[in-house]
Each structure stands twice: as structure tokens, then as C-alpha cells.
Design an enzyme around this catalytic site. Structure first.
Site, PDB file in Angstrom:
ATOM      1  N   ASN A  56      13.703 139.462 -24.636  1.00 32.03           N
ATOM      2  CA  ASN A  56      14.273 139.350 -25.954  1.00 32.03           C
ATOM      3  C   ASN A  56      13.163 138.979 -26.599  1.00 32.03           C
ATOM      4  O   ASN A  56      12.742 137.935 -26.367  1.00 32.03           O
ATOM      5  CB  ASN A  56      15.440 138.689 -26.043  1.00 32.03           C
ATOM      6  CG  ASN A  56      16.501 139.027 -25.097  1.00 32.03           C
ATOM      7  OD1 ASN A  56      16.842 140.177 -24.999  1.00 32.03           O
ATOM      8  ND2 ASN A  56      17.520 138.085 -24.374  1.00 32.03           N
ATOM      9  N   ASP A  93      19.343 130.777 -14.879  1.00 34.04           N
ATOM     10  CA  ASP A  93      19.951 130.510 -16.077  1.00 34.04           C
ATOM     11  C   ASP A  93      21.328 130.030 -16.196  1.00 34.04           C
ATOM     12  O   ASP A  93      21.923 129.973 -15.229  1.00 34.04           O
ATOM     13  CB  ASP A  93      20.185 131.956 -16.671  1.00 34.04           C
ATOM     14  CG  ASP A  93      20.011 131.914 -18.098  1.00 34.04           C
ATOM     15  OD1 ASP A  93      19.293 132.606 -18.845  1.00 34.04           O
ATOM     16  OD2 ASP A  93      21.260 131.350 -18.564  1.00 34.04           O
ATOM     17  N   HIS A 125       9.893 134.737 -21.887  1.00 34.49           N
ATOM     18  CA  HIS A 125      10.462 134.565 -20.751  1.00 34.49           C
ATOM     19  C   HIS A 125      10.927 135.916 -20.495  1.00 34.49           C
ATOM     20  O   HIS A 125      11.537 136.640 -21.366  1.00 34.49           O
ATOM     21  CB  HIS A 125      11.576 133.555 -20.634  1.00 34.49           C
ATOM     22  CG  HIS A 125      12.638 133.527 -21.481  1.00 34.49           C
ATOM     23  ND1 HIS A 125      12.350 133.152 -22.795  1.00 34.49           N
ATOM     24  CD2 HIS A 125      13.910 134.237 -22.099  1.00 34.49           C
ATOM     25  CE1 HIS A 125      13.344 133.197 -23.900  1.00 34.49           C
ATOM     26  NE2 HIS A 125      14.453 133.865 -23.220  1.00 34.49           N
ATOM     27  N   VAL A 131      15.345 130.971 -27.118  1.00 31.74           N
ATOM     28  CA  VAL A 131      14.270 130.216 -26.765  1.00 31.74           C
ATOM     29  C   VAL A 131      12.770 130.712 -27.147  1.00 31.74           C
ATOM     30  O   VAL A 131      12.484 131.684 -26.529  1.00 31.74           O
ATOM     31  CB  VAL A 131      14.474 129.706 -25.414  1.00 31.74           C
ATOM     32  CG1 VAL A 131      13.566 128.553 -24.982  1.00 31.74           C
ATOM     33  CG2 VAL A 131      15.672 129.041 -24.943  1.00 31.74           C
ATOM     34  N   HIS A 183      14.210 137.960 -18.158  1.00 32.24           N
ATOM     35  CA  HIS A 183      15.430 137.677 -17.571  1.00 32.24           C
ATOM     36  C   HIS A 183      15.466 138.560 -16.303  1.00 32.24           C
ATOM     37  O   HIS A 183      15.080 139.822 -16.556  1.00 32.24           O
ATOM     38  CB  HIS A 183      16.586 137.992 -18.417  1.00 32.24           C
ATOM     39  CG  HIS A 183      16.724 137.034 -19.718  1.00 32.24           C
ATOM     40  ND1 HIS A 183      17.569 136.036 -19.626  1.00 32.24           N
ATOM     41  CD2 HIS A 183      16.094 137.081 -20.771  1.00 32.24           C
ATOM     42  CE1 HIS A 183      17.661 135.541 -20.910  1.00 32.24           C
ATOM     43  NE2 HIS A 183      16.654 135.985 -21.601  1.00 32.24           N
TER      44      HIS A 183
HETATM   45  P1  AMP Z   1      16.865 134.221 -24.842  1.00 35.29           P
HETATM   46  O1  AMP Z   1      18.143 134.240 -25.470  1.00 35.29           O
HETATM   47  O2  AMP Z   1      16.396 135.582 -24.384  1.00 35.29           O
HETATM   48  O3  AMP Z   1      15.857 133.468 -25.684  1.00 35.29           O
HETATM   49  O4  AMP Z   1      17.248 133.498 -23.392  1.00 35.29           O
HETATM   50  C1  AMP Z   1      17.001 132.257 -23.172  1.00 35.29           C
HETATM   51  C2  AMP Z   1      17.988 131.730 -21.980  1.00 35.29           C
HETATM   52  O5  AMP Z   1      17.555 130.203 -21.660  1.00 35.29           O
HETATM   53  C3  AMP Z   1      19.522 131.944 -22.223  1.00 35.29           C
HETATM   54  O6  AMP Z   1      19.829 132.937 -20.992  1.00 35.29           O
HETATM   55  C4  AMP Z   1      19.963 130.552 -21.822  1.00 35.29           C
HETATM   56  O7  AMP Z   1      21.100 130.452 -21.064  1.00 35.29           O
HETATM   57  C5  AMP Z   1      18.968 130.093 -21.020  1.00 35.29           C
HETATM   58  N1  AMP Z   1      18.839 128.677 -21.024  1.00 35.29           N
HETATM   59  C6  AMP Z   1      18.939 127.709 -21.987  1.00 35.29           C
HETATM   60  N2  AMP Z   1      18.886 126.514 -21.794  1.00 35.29           N
HETATM   61  C7  AMP Z   1      18.629 126.430 -20.214  1.00 35.29           C
HETATM   62  C8  AMP Z   1      18.431 125.353 -19.295  1.00 35.29           C
HETATM   63  N3  AMP Z   1      18.291 124.298 -19.621  1.00 35.29           N
HETATM   64  N4  AMP Z   1      18.285 125.842 -17.967  1.00 35.29           N
HETATM   65  C9  AMP Z   1      18.391 127.262 -17.499  1.00 35.29           C
HETATM   66  N5  AMP Z   1      18.492 128.191 -18.503  1.00 35.29           N
HETATM   67  C10 AMP Z   1      18.842 127.983 -19.900  1.00 35.29           C
END
Ligand code: AMP
Length: 113
Positions: free
Chosen positions: A86, A29, A99, A95, A101
Site C-alpha cells: 500500500n 499482522d 512493507h 504505517v 503484506h
Molecule cells: P498498511 O495499512 O499497508 O500501512 O499496513 C500496516 C499493517 O501493519 C496493518 O495491516 C496493521 O494491522 C499492521 N500492524 C500495525 N501495528 C502492528 C503491530 N504492532 N504488529 C503487527 N502488525 C501491526
């Protein structure tokens, strides 16, 4: 249009990839919330759990089994870890590509914030 995580899988956006197979990809992340914070993503762009369908059953099982395998391979299994998905605004989703975590390396609090 590709999602952010599809662009990572296509190597259009750089990421530290720790695992990949035909169905999932896992990478560090960019904004870690724990000493180890990895995101594991199905390559199929299911937007979120609420939009997963019966045909995704095997994919979702594979995602969780590989999340556990990545946790093991990154040294988290002995002390424990947390898996988080989430879903939607109140769930903290930012996003719109499903996914999971993988968080570890410190003691997690409960209830989550
Ligand atoms: P969520 O908030 O559950 O949708 O998680 C999305 C996650 O993607 C967050 O923890 C971000 O920090 C992570 N994220 C966003 N852009 C990137 C990226 N380019 N590379 C790695 N992680 C990312």
C-alpha cells in the site's frame, strides 16, 4: 525517531516474528485480513515505494524473494497467496515504513476494495 516496524525489529514492541535476516524482518499482522497475514519489512526505513531510490534496487528484490520464501515456508505456495504494498492515503497505507503484506489461506477477490 524509530518507526513502529523498527521498534518491532529492535524487540521494543512484541510481535510474532516468522523470519529475519540482515535486511528484512517478517512478522504476523496484528489485525489479520486472511487466515495467514504476514508483513515483511526492509530494516532500512524507506517510508513507502514512492520514496524508494535506485540504491534500494537490491533490497527491494530481496524483499520480494523473501516474501515468496516466507509464503512457501508458511504453506501458502500450493494454493496461492497475494502480495500487497500500500502506498499513500488512497493506497491504504497506515504505517509509513515500506512493507509487503503476504496474504493467504482463503480465495482473494478482485478488484481489491
Ligand atoms: P498498511 O495499512 O499497508 O500501512 O499496513 C500496516 C499493517 O501493519 C496493518 O495491516 C496493521 O494491522 C499492521 N500492524 C500495525 N501495528 C502492528 C503491530 N504492532 N504488529 C503487527 N502488525 C501491526
Amino acid at each position: 525517531m524509530k518507526t513502529l516496524f523498527e521498534k518491532i525489529a529492535a524487540r521494543e514492541i512484541p510481535a510474532v516474528i516468522v523470519y529475519e535476516d540482515d535486511f528484512v524482518i517478517a512478522f504476523r499482522d496484528i489485525n489479520p485480513q486472511a487466515p495467514t497475514h504476514i508483513v515483511i519489512v526492509p530494516k532500512k526505513p524507506v517510508p513507502r515505494m514512492a520514496e524508494a531510490e535506485a540504491e534500494d534496487q537490491a533490497l527491494l528484490g530481496h524483499l520480494l524473494l523473501k516474501a515468496a520464501a516466507v509464503a512457501e515456508e508458511t504453506g501458502l505456495a500450493k494454493t496461492g497467496y497475494r502480495l500487497v504494498i500500500n502506498n499513500g492515503p488512497d493506497g491504504g497505507e497506515t504505517v509509513p515504513h515500506l512493507h509487503c503484506h503476504i496474504l493467504g489461506g482463503r480465495h482473494m477477490q478482485w478488484p481489491p476494495g
